[in-house]
Design a protein around this motif. Structure first.
Motif, PDB file in Angstrom:
ATOM      1  N   LEU A  24     -66.945 -54.783 -41.462  1.00  0.00           N
ATOM      2  CA  LEU A  24     -68.185 -54.945 -42.213  1.00  0.00           C
ATOM      3  C   LEU A  24     -67.990 -54.332 -43.588  1.00  0.00           C
ATOM      4  O   LEU A  24     -67.176 -53.414 -43.759  1.00  0.00           O
ATOM      5  N   ARG A  25     -68.761 -54.825 -44.541  1.00  0.00           N
ATOM      6  CA  ARG A  25     -68.737 -54.257 -45.886  1.00  0.00           C
ATOM      7  C   ARG A  25     -70.153 -53.903 -46.301  1.00  0.00           C
ATOM      8  O   ARG A  25     -71.019 -54.765 -46.354  1.00  0.00           O
ATOM      9  N   LEU A  26     -70.361 -52.627 -46.582  1.00  0.00           N
ATOM     10  CA  LEU A  26     -71.659 -52.150 -47.031  1.00  0.00           C
ATOM     11  C   LEU A  26     -71.676 -52.060 -48.549  1.00  0.00           C
ATOM     12  O   LEU A  26     -70.643 -51.776 -49.176  1.00  0.00           O
ATOM     13  N   SER A  27     -72.848 -52.301 -49.111  1.00  0.00           N
ATOM     14  CA  SER A  27     -73.036 -52.169 -50.549  1.00  0.00           C
ATOM     15  C   SER A  27     -74.277 -51.327 -50.821  1.00  0.00           C
ATOM     16  O   SER A  27     -75.202 -51.293 -50.006  1.00  0.00           O
ATOM     17  N   CYS A  28     -74.292 -50.673 -51.962  1.00  0.00           N
ATOM     18  CA  CYS A  28     -75.447 -49.869 -52.363  1.00  0.00           C
ATOM     19  C   CYS A  28     -75.557 -49.906 -53.872  1.00  0.00           C
ATOM     20  O   CYS A  28     -74.564 -49.656 -54.587  1.00  0.00           O
TER      21      CYS A  28
ATOM     22  N   MET B 241     -65.338 -51.370 -44.065  1.00  0.00           N
ATOM     23  CA  MET B 241     -65.082 -50.771 -42.757  1.00  0.00           C
ATOM     24  C   MET B 241     -64.281 -51.743 -41.906  1.00  0.00           C
ATOM     25  O   MET B 241     -64.762 -52.829 -41.585  1.00  0.00           O
ATOM     26  N   ASN B 242     -63.065 -51.365 -41.578  1.00  0.00           N
ATOM     27  CA  ASN B 242     -62.187 -52.184 -40.736  1.00  0.00           C
ATOM     28  C   ASN B 242     -61.913 -51.474 -39.419  1.00  0.00           C
ATOM     29  O   ASN B 242     -62.138 -50.269 -39.278  1.00  0.00           O
TER      30      ASN B 242
ATOM     31  N   ASN C  73     -62.779 -39.055 -51.036  1.00  0.00           N
ATOM     32  CA  ASN C  73     -62.617 -38.144 -49.913  1.00  0.00           C
ATOM     33  C   ASN C  73     -63.230 -38.815 -48.693  1.00  0.00           C
ATOM     34  O   ASN C  73     -64.284 -39.451 -48.795  1.00  0.00           O
ATOM     35  N   TYR C  74     -62.549 -38.672 -47.545  1.00  0.00           N
ATOM     36  CA  TYR C  74     -62.987 -39.339 -46.327  1.00  0.00           C
ATOM     37  C   TYR C  74     -63.093 -38.358 -45.168  1.00  0.00           C
ATOM     38  O   TYR C  74     -62.332 -37.389 -45.077  1.00  0.00           O
ATOM     39  N   ALA C  75     -63.988 -38.672 -44.252  1.00  0.00           N
ATOM     40  CA  ALA C  75     -64.010 -37.957 -42.985  1.00  0.00           C
ATOM     41  C   ALA C  75     -62.739 -38.318 -42.214  1.00  0.00           C
ATOM     42  O   ALA C  75     -62.255 -39.453 -42.293  1.00  0.00           O
TER      43      ALA C  75
ATOM     44  N   ARG D  90     -59.109 -46.463 -41.951  1.00  0.00           N
ATOM     45  CA  ARG D  90     -59.904 -47.614 -41.499  1.00  0.00           C
ATOM     46  C   ARG D  90     -60.975 -48.016 -42.518  1.00  0.00           C
ATOM     47  O   ARG D  90     -61.277 -49.195 -42.667  1.00  0.00           O
ATOM     48  N   PHE D  91     -61.557 -47.033 -43.180  1.00  0.00           N
ATOM     49  CA  PHE D  91     -62.627 -47.296 -44.144  1.00  0.00           C
ATOM     50  C   PHE D  91     -62.100 -47.069 -45.559  1.00  0.00           C
ATOM     51  O   PHE D  91     -61.259 -46.184 -45.789  1.00  0.00           O
TER      52      PHE D  91
END
Length: 122
Positions: free
Chosen positions: A18-22, A82-83, A58-60, A66-67
Protein backbone atom coordinates in the motif's frame (compact mmCIF):
# COMPACT_ATOMS: atom_id res chain seq x y z
CA UNK A 1 -6.24 26.45 10.36
CA UNK A 2 -4.66 24.12 7.85
CA UNK A 3 -5.28 20.39 8.19
CA UNK A 4 -3.17 17.50 6.99
CA UNK A 5 -5.14 14.84 5.14
CA UNK A 6 -4.06 11.24 4.69
CA UNK A 7 -5.15 8.89 1.93
CA UNK A 8 -4.30 5.43 0.62
CA UNK A 9 -5.27 3.14 3.47
CA UNK A 10 -7.33 0.00 3.01
CA UNK A 11 -7.45 -3.77 3.20
CA UNK A 12 -4.57 -5.79 1.77
CA UNK A 13 -3.46 -9.40 1.97
CA UNK A 14 -0.25 -10.38 3.76
CA UNK A 15 2.71 -9.77 1.49
CA UNK A 16 0.90 -7.02 -0.35
CA UNK A 17 1.66 -3.32 -0.70
CA UNK A 18 0.00 0.00 0.00
CA UNK A 19 1.07 3.59 -0.49
CA UNK A 20 -0.07 6.28 1.92
CA UNK A 21 -0.05 9.97 1.13
CA UNK A 22 -0.45 13.05 3.31
CA UNK A 23 -0.76 16.67 2.25
CA UNK A 24 -2.05 19.93 3.75
CA UNK A 25 -5.56 21.10 2.90
CA UNK A 26 -4.34 24.62 2.13
CA UNK A 27 -1.31 26.76 1.73
CA UNK A 28 1.50 26.55 4.24
CA UNK A 29 4.67 28.56 4.76
CA UNK A 30 7.12 25.79 5.58
CA UNK A 31 7.15 22.12 6.55
CA UNK A 32 10.17 20.90 8.45
CA UNK A 33 9.75 17.27 9.50
CA UNK A 34 7.13 14.93 8.08
CA UNK A 35 6.39 11.53 9.53
CA UNK A 36 4.11 8.58 9.94
CA UNK A 37 2.92 7.04 13.19
CA UNK A 38 0.55 4.17 13.85
CA UNK A 39 -1.70 3.05 16.65
CA UNK A 40 -3.68 -0.06 17.51
CA UNK A 41 -6.43 -0.11 20.14
CA UNK A 42 -5.07 -0.31 23.65
CA UNK A 43 -1.52 0.61 22.68
CA UNK A 44 0.44 3.83 22.46
CA UNK A 45 0.94 5.54 19.16
CA UNK A 46 4.33 4.59 17.76
CA UNK A 47 6.73 6.09 15.27
CA UNK A 48 6.89 4.37 11.89
CA UNK A 49 9.13 6.68 9.87
CA UNK A 50 10.16 10.32 9.65
CA UNK A 51 11.86 12.45 7.01
CA UNK A 52 13.41 15.90 7.34
CA UNK A 53 13.24 18.69 4.81
CA UNK A 54 16.75 17.71 3.76
CA UNK A 55 15.76 14.12 3.11
CA UNK A 56 17.22 12.40 6.16
CA UNK A 57 15.10 9.46 7.26
CA UNK A 58 14.59 7.31 10.31
CA UNK A 59 12.56 4.11 10.62
CA UNK A 60 11.20 1.89 13.33
CA UNK A 61 13.13 -1.39 13.43
CA UNK A 62 9.95 -3.32 12.70
CA UNK A 63 9.53 -1.71 9.27
CA UNK A 64 13.13 -1.31 8.09
CA UNK A 65 13.64 -2.85 4.68
CA UNK A 66 9.89 -2.99 4.01
CA UNK A 67 8.64 0.60 4.26
CA UNK A 68 10.00 3.68 2.50
CA UNK A 69 9.19 7.25 3.42
CA UNK A 70 9.60 10.02 0.86
CA UNK A 71 8.41 13.56 0.30
CA UNK A 72 7.68 15.92 -2.55
CA UNK A 73 8.62 19.34 -1.22
CA UNK A 74 7.08 21.13 -4.20
CA UNK A 75 3.71 19.59 -3.35
CA UNK A 76 4.19 19.52 0.44
CA UNK A 77 3.33 15.84 0.35
CA UNK A 78 4.77 12.91 2.27
CA UNK A 79 4.43 9.30 1.18
CA UNK A 80 4.82 5.95 2.88
CA UNK A 81 5.38 3.02 0.55
CA UNK A 82 4.60 -0.15 2.48
CA UNK A 83 5.72 -3.47 0.99
CA UNK A 84 5.70 -7.03 2.31
CA UNK A 85 2.90 -6.11 4.68
CA UNK A 86 2.26 -8.31 7.70
CA UNK A 87 -0.85 -8.72 9.86
CA UNK A 88 1.01 -6.95 12.67
CA UNK A 89 1.17 -3.84 10.50
CA UNK A 90 -2.58 -3.47 10.94
CA UNK A 91 -3.24 -0.12 12.60
CA UNK A 92 -4.53 3.39 12.09
CA UNK A 93 -1.74 5.34 10.42
CA UNK A 94 -1.34 9.01 11.24
CA UNK A 95 0.61 11.68 9.44
CA UNK A 96 2.43 14.16 11.66
CA UNK A 97 4.15 17.26 10.36
CA UNK A 98 6.20 19.91 12.09
CA UNK A 99 5.22 22.98 10.16
CA UNK A 100 4.69 26.72 10.19
CA UNK A 101 1.47 27.82 8.51
CA UNK A 102 2.28 31.52 8.19
CA UNK A 103 5.60 33.36 7.94
CA UNK A 104 4.37 35.56 10.81
CA UNK A 105 3.82 32.62 13.15
CA UNK A 106 6.00 32.53 16.24
CA UNK A 107 7.41 29.18 15.18
CA UNK A 108 6.57 25.69 13.94
CA UNK A 109 4.07 23.40 15.63
CA UNK A 110 2.89 19.82 15.30
CA UNK A 111 0.04 19.02 12.95
CA UNK A 112 -1.65 15.62 13.02
CA UNK A 113 -3.83 14.08 10.34
CA UNK A 114 -7.10 12.34 11.10
CA UNK A 115 -5.68 8.87 10.45
CA UNK A 116 -6.23 6.20 7.84
CA UNK A 117 -6.92 2.54 8.56
CA UNK A 118 -4.56 -0.10 7.22
CA UNK A 119 -5.72 -3.70 7.61
CA UNK A 120 -3.52 -6.63 6.60
CA UNK A 121 -5.53 -9.82 6.51
CA UNK A 122 -6.23 -12.80 4.31
Amino acid sequence: QVQFVESGGGLVQPGGSLRLSCAPSGSIFNIYVMGWYRQVPGKQRELVAVITSGGSTNYADSVKGRFTISRDNAKNTVFLQMNSLKPEDTAVYYCKCVAQQYRSDFGPRDYWGQGTQVTVSS
